[in-house]
Design an enzyme around this catalytic site. Sequence first.
Site, short mmCIF file in Angstrom:
data_model
loop_
_atom_site.label_atom_id
_atom_site.label_comp_id
_atom_site.label_asym_id
_atom_site.label_seq_id
_atom_site.Cartn_x
_atom_site.Cartn_y
_atom_site.Cartn_z
N GLY A 5 0.82 -1.20 0.00
CA GLY A 5 0.00 0.00 0.00
C GLY A 5 0.86 1.25 0.00
O GLY A 5 0.53 2.25 0.63
N ALA A 6 1.98 1.21 -0.75
CA ALA A 6 2.98 2.28 -0.69
C ALA A 6 2.66 3.44 -1.63
O ALA A 6 3.44 4.40 -1.70
CB ALA A 6 4.36 1.72 -1.02
N ASN B 134 0.71 -3.07 5.26
CA ASN B 134 -0.05 -1.84 5.42
C ASN B 134 -1.32 -1.79 4.57
O ASN B 134 -2.29 -1.14 4.96
CB ASN B 134 0.86 -0.66 5.05
CG ASN B 134 0.11 0.64 4.89
OD1 ASN B 134 -0.44 1.17 5.84
ND2 ASN B 134 0.06 1.13 3.67
N TYR C 30 -14.29 -4.65 8.56
CA TYR C 30 -13.04 -3.98 8.88
C TYR C 30 -12.62 -4.27 10.33
O TYR C 30 -11.48 -4.66 10.60
CB TYR C 30 -13.20 -2.47 8.67
CG TYR C 30 -11.93 -1.67 8.80
CD1 TYR C 30 -11.02 -1.59 7.75
CD2 TYR C 30 -11.63 -0.98 9.97
CE1 TYR C 30 -9.85 -0.84 7.85
CE2 TYR C 30 -10.47 -0.23 10.09
CZ TYR C 30 -9.58 -0.16 9.02
OH TYR C 30 -8.42 0.56 9.14
N ALA D 211 -13.57 -6.71 12.34
CA ALA D 211 -13.26 -8.13 12.56
C ALA D 211 -11.85 -8.46 12.06
O ALA D 211 -11.10 -9.18 12.73
CB ALA D 211 -14.30 -9.01 11.87
N LYS E 267 -9.31 -6.40 11.71
CA LYS E 267 -8.28 -5.73 12.50
C LYS E 267 -8.12 -6.41 13.87
O LYS E 267 -7.00 -6.49 14.40
CB LYS E 267 -8.60 -4.24 12.65
CG LYS E 267 -8.54 -3.47 11.34
CD LYS E 267 -7.17 -3.59 10.65
CE LYS E 267 -7.05 -2.71 9.43
NZ LYS E 267 -5.73 -2.79 8.77
#
Length: 251
Positions: free
Chosen positions: A11-12, A88, A156, A158, A160
């Site tokens: 995710g850069a 990320n 989201y 769950a 995390k």
Amino acid sequence: MSHTRSVIVTGAGSGIGRAVALAMQADGYNVALAGRRADELDKTAVQAAEGGGRMLALPTDVTDDDQVARLFARTVEEFGRLDVLFNNAGRGAPQVPMEELTPQQWRDVVDLNLTACFVCAQHAIRIMKAQEPKGGRIINNGSISAHTPRPFTAPYTATKHALTGLTKSIALDGRPDDITACQIDIGNAVTGMTKVMAEGILQANGEKMVEPRMDVEHVATSVLHMANLPLDANALFMTVMATKMPHIGRG
């Protein structure tokens, strides 16, 4: 360390991933930039600091196992080793009552936020076990949602929460090979993803509220601190958040 350190950042091409990649490159890391959008990875790469490490843009969909395998192979081919993985990349689902979501919308979040992190960690662990000197660190991007949900964020939240279990498992299972894991739980950094917070976001009492946000650079320096700890020390969990955001006492 005598060797040049290297890191993969997923995710850069935007937000937290971009900020962390640039901070680590400026600190001397060779950085492999992973993300789906080649043009955005290039935008990250051109911001590299003079005198820092190398930057390598490797367009990758981390939910595609073959592309992930190529990402890790190319990184080791170019940099010789892997010291840090920053897991990320992540996403949410539409913010609607959970019974209105399709099973596929749930799976899409699980595939990226959880399964892709696991698969990337597998590759990192294999490399870190085999290299000399062996070992390394896997940093997972959790969230305040790893502690407390927002309304209508079941997929989201769950994933995390599950990432916390994955972080602990890597930290435990990696001990014999000097591989550790840590998790940074971020609250309201200024990125494209949090624009809605500046406009007003749904609260547990049904009201919408504008929430304070913080500069994403505070996330970048926090991740860099975690990465630079010697492998016999670990910041297992760190929460970095806008001080006045409604997390403590949320709900």
